[in-house]
Structure formats: C-alpha cells, structure tokens
Design a protein around this motif. Structure first.
Motif, PDB file in Angstrom:
ATOM      1  N   SER A 103       1.177  -1.578   0.243  1.00  9.87           N
ATOM      2  CA  SER A 103      -0.109  -0.178  -0.269  1.00  9.87           C
ATOM      3  C   SER A 103       1.461   0.867   0.308  1.00  9.87           C
ATOM      4  N   VAL A 104       0.195   2.589  -0.687  1.00 11.31           N
ATOM      5  CA  VAL A 104       0.708   4.035  -0.302  1.00 11.31           C
ATOM      6  C   VAL A 104       1.475   4.238   1.243  1.00 11.31           C
ATOM      7  N   GLY A 105       0.376   4.247   2.117  1.00 15.23           N
ATOM      8  CA  GLY A 105       0.847   3.803   3.690  1.00 15.23           C
ATOM      9  C   GLY A 105       2.049   2.784   4.219  1.00 15.23           C
ATOM     10  N   GLU A 106       2.369   1.929   3.789  1.00 15.59           N
ATOM     11  CA  GLU A 106       3.391   1.475   4.115  1.00 15.59           C
ATOM     12  C   GLU A 106       4.875   1.157   3.473  1.00 15.59           C
ATOM     13  N   VAL A 107       5.038   1.750   1.833  1.00 18.03           N
ATOM     14  CA  VAL A 107       5.564   2.497   1.329  1.00 18.03           C
ATOM     15  C   VAL A 107       6.040   4.017   1.418  1.00 18.03           C
ATOM     16  N   VAL A 108       5.514   4.708   2.485  1.00 24.11           N
ATOM     17  CA  VAL A 108       5.472   6.288   3.204  1.00 24.11           C
ATOM     18  C   VAL A 108       6.099   6.140   4.339  1.00 24.11           C
ATOM     19  N   SER A 109       5.310   4.967   4.672  1.00 24.95           N
ATOM     20  CA  SER A 109       6.776   4.955   6.026  1.00 24.95           C
ATOM     21  C   SER A 109       8.179   4.078   5.906  1.00 24.95           C
ATOM     22  N   GLN A 110       8.479   3.374   5.183  1.00 27.95           N
ATOM     23  CA  GLN A 110       9.549   2.885   5.066  1.00 27.95           C
ATOM     24  C   GLN A 110      10.183   3.666   4.324  1.00 27.95           C
ATOM     25  N   ILE A 111       9.937   4.749   3.789  1.00 23.82           N
ATOM     26  CA  ILE A 111      10.355   6.039   2.755  1.00 23.82           C
ATOM     27  C   ILE A 111      11.157   6.692   4.832  1.00 23.82           C
ATOM     28  N   LYS A 112       9.802   7.058   5.120  1.00 24.19           N
ATOM     29  CA  LYS A 112      10.420   7.620   6.448  1.00 24.19           C
ATOM     30  C   LYS A 112      11.419   6.911   7.634  1.00 24.19           C
ATOM     31  N   ASP A 113      11.057   5.875   7.376  1.00 22.56           N
ATOM     32  CA  ASP A 113      11.833   4.938   8.523  1.00 22.56           C
ATOM     33  C   ASP A 113      12.705   5.152   7.793  1.00 22.56           C
ATOM     34  N   SER A 114      13.002   4.787   6.826  1.00 23.71           N
ATOM     35  CA  SER A 114      14.956   4.885   6.053  1.00 23.71           C
ATOM     36  C   SER A 114      15.603   6.022   5.893  1.00 23.71           C
ATOM     37  N   PHE A 115      15.013   6.758   6.005  1.00 19.98           N
ATOM     38  CA  PHE A 115      15.415   8.688   5.949  1.00 19.98           C
ATOM     39  C   PHE A 115      15.827   8.664   7.835  1.00 19.98           C
ATOM     40  N   ALA A 116      15.131   8.293   8.498  1.00 22.81           N
ATOM     41  CA  ALA A 116      15.453   8.637   9.884  1.00 22.81           C
ATOM     42  C   ALA A 116      16.312   7.377  10.196  1.00 22.81           C
ATOM     43  N   SER A 117      16.833   5.968   9.234  1.00 27.56           N
ATOM     44  CA  SER A 117      18.146   5.539  10.148  1.00 27.56           C
ATOM     45  C   SER A 117      19.830   6.585   9.879  1.00 27.56           C
ATOM     46  N   LEU A 118      19.813   7.484   8.718  1.00 27.22           N
ATOM     47  CA  LEU A 118      20.495   8.059   8.893  1.00 27.22           C
ATOM     48  C   LEU A 118      20.937   8.774  10.110  1.00 27.22           C
ATOM     49  N   GLY A 119      20.299   9.295  11.366  1.00 28.63           N
ATOM     50  CA  GLY A 119      20.575   9.928  12.610  1.00 28.63           C
ATOM     51  C   GLY A 119      21.559   8.704  13.173  1.00 28.63           C
ATOM     52  N   ASP A 120      21.276   7.317  13.106  1.00 28.55           N
ATOM     53  CA  ASP A 120      21.925   6.236  13.537  1.00 28.55           C
ATOM     54  C   ASP A 120      23.781   6.610  12.971  1.00 28.55           C
ATOM     55  N   VAL A 121      24.333   7.150  11.837  1.00 26.93           N
ATOM     56  CA  VAL A 121      25.061   6.788  11.549  1.00 26.93           C
ATOM     57  C   VAL A 121      25.911   8.314  11.313  1.00 26.93           C
ATOM     58  N   ALA A 122      25.225   9.403  11.183  1.00 21.06           N
ATOM     59  CA  ALA A 122      25.900  10.822  11.271  1.00 21.06           C
ATOM     60  C   ALA A 122      26.642  10.912  12.202  1.00 21.06           C
TER      61      ALA A 122
END
Length: 288
Positions: A204-223
């Motif tokens: 679903s679109v909702g799953e895609v959007v959630s996945q995109i947001k989570d992935s970009f948020a993961s950058l905070g763990d490697v900054a």
C-alpha cells in the motif's frame, strides 16, 4: 517486513569496511566553475558529481563530501571535483520519478562541455549516487560528441536505472562502474540483481511512505558530524513538503508492480560509509 528496518541497517554496517570518523567538509564543490571562470588551473583528471535526493549543497554531506575527499587522496590532489548546479538540479522526489532531473542532466552536460573546452587534455569522469546516478546517465548522453571523447567512465552508486521506464544507454567508449550493495541478507533492492531474501514488498501507499520515512530517519544513527546531523534534521520537513506530489505515482507503481523503485531501505543509505567510495576513487586513479 520479515527483516526489520533496523536489522537491515545493522547488518549492512556490520559488513561494511571500517572508515574513520571525520568531518568530511563542505557540501559544495565548484572546481569546474572556477576553471571555467579562469580562477583555477586545469587538473589532470576531473569528476562531475550528482548528489542523492534531498542532499544539501551540490554534492551533499554523506556520500558526496566523503567521495570528494577520497578522490583528492587517490589523485594526490590533482583532480577537479564539481557538483551539478543546485539551482538546476534540486534533487527532489518529483524528478526522481521521471528517472532523474532533466534540468540537472542538461546543466551537467553544459558544464562538462565548458570545462572540456578549457581543459582538452583532462580525463573526465561522471558520477552519481541514487537519483544523482540517474542524472549522470542522462548527462553523458547529452554531452556533445567532442566533449564526450574526454569522458573515461560513468561511476554510479545505488543506481535505480534498472527499475526506470526509459533506460539510458552508456555511450561507446565510456566504461561503466556500478556500485550496488549486493548482499543476500541486506541488499539494496533498488539496484540489486540478487533475490530480495525474505524482504516483503509493500502492498500500500501507506506502507511505502512509512518505509521511506523510517529509512531516512536511520541516517541519524550513522551521522558522523554536525553537517550530517543538520541534514537529518531537515529531511522530515522535506518529506512533508514533497511526498504529497509523489503519492499518485507511488500508488500507480504499487498497482503496476513497480514498487521496488520506491524501496529506499537502509542499505541504500550507506554508500558513503561502506568503503565503496574508497574503492571507486582508487580504481578511477588507475584509468588511463
């Protein structure tokens, strides 16, 4: 998903080549512009860089700044590095869906032609990461025949080219070096040719959007520095601004089975951290 977002990131980082934590420097590099303006001498080699979606400046602070430093090391400083002009290449989601910014590709080609006219003996490389790689493919096909003779290789990272509708060919005489996380347990699924190994495609679109947001948020763990943390902080606002325009395309891709092009999972986020920039820069320095 069978494999969680956090597990994917941890698996990729665990297998990555260790890199030093350092300040990678500015998100902008304008060596071509300086040469064209006459304020800088030609180097023996040069590389045009297309940054990833949402990245700041004209090369970004995660992959691009790291790659610039690796190139300067590999070439002992004898290299010009330029990012595609930000005003022509905004690196947004709208342009990603059409296979990379057309205005960015035109700007890339135009700048290379102007630089090549000033530096006819310089070896030129074109490179990009994620959407920047799509722009790089388009760019080399828009460079004039004369300037194209100086382009030695196209070097891309996490390129989604295989998932786009209009595949850009690599012109004869230009070597392609394609860096993709081909990992059977934590692959970068937008570029891999291996199986997705237990990763469920979103439905679903909702799953895609959630996945995109989570992935970009993961950058905070490697900054690794303040500039990278600043970029991470800016991404939620950019997503909020740009996702609405992309939703119809995401929905269409869900129904047409083309959803992999939107699967920006954590393994796609670490090309500036997993040793591939070091490997690429070393290889480029050997090209005659």
């Amino acid at each position: 998903m069978i494999i969680s977002i956090s597990a994917l990131l941890l698996a990729q980082l665990a297998s990555a080549t260790p890199v030093r934590r350092s300040d990678y420097g500015s998100d902008t590099s304008n060596h071509f512009d300086e040469v064209i303006a006459g304020s800088r001498s030609c180097a023996s080699s040069a590389v045009m860089i297309g940054r990833e979606t949402f990245a700041p400046g004209n090369i970004g602070v995660f992959w691009g700044a790291r790659f610039r430093n690796e190139l300067l090391d590999a070439f002992n400083g004898d290299i010009d590095v330029q990012g595609i002009h930000r005003e022509d290449y905004p690196a947004n989601l709208v342009d990603y869906h059409i296979g990379g910014s057309d205005t960015g590709a035109d700007s890339c080609a135009r700048t290379i032609e102007q630089y090549a006219a000033k530096c006819p003996e310089t070896k030129i490389f074109v490179s990009g990461y994620s959407q920047g790689s799509l722009v790089a493919y388009k760019c080399i096909n828009r460079v004039s025949d004369t300037a194209r003779k100086q382009i030695k290789a196209l070097v891309v990272f996490g390129s989604e080219e295989i998932l786009m509708d209009d595949v850009q060919p690599v012109p004869d005489g230009i070597t392609l070096k394609n860096y993709c996380v081909e990992n059977t347990t934590a692959p970068d699924v937008v570029c891999t040719t291996t199986l997705t190994s237990g990763i469920d495609l979103p439905n679903s679109v909702g799953e895609v959007v959630s996945q995109i947001k989570d992935s970009f948020a993961s950058l905070g763990d490697v900054a690794q520095n303040g500039d990278q943390l600043k970029e991470v902080a800016s991404i939620p606002g950019l997503l909020l601004k740009e996702l609405p325009a992309a939703l119809p395309w995401i929905a269409k891709d869900v129904t047409q089975g083309k959803i992999r092009r939107w699967m920006i999972l954590p393994p796609h986020m670490v090309y500036g951290l997993n040793g591939m920039t070091t490997e690429a820069a070393a290889w480029m320095a050997t090209v005659i």
